[in-house]
Design an enzyme around this catalytic site. Structure first.
Site, short mmCIF file in Angstrom:
data_model
loop_
_atom_site.label_atom_id
_atom_site.label_comp_id
_atom_site.label_asym_id
_atom_site.label_seq_id
_atom_site.Cartn_x
_atom_site.Cartn_y
_atom_site.Cartn_z
N ASP A 146 3.37 -0.61 7.55
CA ASP A 146 3.96 0.95 7.41
C ASP A 146 4.15 0.75 5.93
OD1 ASP A 146 6.28 -0.65 7.02
OD2 ASP A 146 6.92 0.07 8.97
N GLY A 206 7.02 -0.11 4.49
CA GLY A 206 7.96 -1.20 4.04
C GLY A 206 7.05 -2.37 3.93
N HIS A 226 1.13 -12.28 8.50
CA HIS A 226 2.05 -12.50 7.73
C HIS A 226 2.67 -14.01 8.19
CE1 HIS A 226 5.63 -12.41 4.99
NE2 HIS A 226 6.44 -12.94 6.00
N LEU A 255 0.88 -1.22 -0.11
CA LEU A 255 -0.01 0.07 0.04
C LEU A 255 1.02 1.20 0.11
CD1 LEU A 255 -2.56 -1.20 2.59
CD2 LEU A 255 -2.90 -0.94 0.04
#
Length: 178
Positions: free
Chosen positions: A131, A133, A99, A83
């Site tokens: 975030d 990353g 994840h 995103l």
């Protein structure tokens, strides 16, 4: 109110629905994602990148739609796109991902395969804030699972999904209670 972003079958979406969480919208980057069907009567929409001239335009359109549905918390449940900051800025500290590894180890789309190739003894699932990353946001919760001799990506991922289906709804429920 929860909006869920999906790309595939939607098993983590189903875990959220089974937990009775207030999911009001489901969006996908793929029109053919089975999760959109799994959503049932919940509002759904697809935002395929090919329909927008860049990721920011796509993410802004998706954020607009989610806000129109009343979404205040976004859950990535098998959503396979990064995103943009323009999306994340619309939902500050309110975008959560699950994840299939014990982050910060093995971020990215091929975590299960990379874990097996590395010969690790233990894997697991991580729920974290998103975030800009790749799987680098603050960790909210983790749970471990052993890597067994003879595991394949399919067998290991199946055990990790069992954890995800338990861990993600619990953490999302806690976030909703705040």
């Amino acid at each position: 109110m929860i909006g869920v972003l999906v790309s595939g079958a939607g098993t983590n979406l189903q875990a959220l629905l089974d937990a009775g969480l207030p999911v009001v919208a489901v969006a996908s980057n793929r029109r053919e994602a089975a999760a959109l069907t799994r959503a049932g009567d919940i509002a759904t929409a697809a935002f395929e990148l090919t329909e927008y001239w860049n990721r920011d335009k796509r993410d802004n359109a998706m954020a607009d739609w989610l806000e129109e549905q009343g979404v205040t918390l976004v859950v990535l449940a098998g959503y396979m796109h990064l995103l943009t900051s323009s999306f994340l800025d619309r939902f500050p500290n309110a975008v959560v991902n699950v994840h299939p590894s014990l982050l910060p180890e093995f971020p990215g789309a091929h975590a299960v395969e990379e874990q097996l190739a590395a010969g690790i003894a233990e894997s697991g699932a991580t729920v974290h804030l998103v975030d800009e990353g790749v799987d680098s946001g603050p960790i909210l919760a983790q749970e471990r699972v052993p890597v067994l001799s003879g595991d394949t990506p399919e067998t290991l991922h199946a055990r990790i999904k069992e954890i995800e289906h338990r861990l993600l709804p619990r953490i999302v429920e806690e976030l909703c209670a705040r």
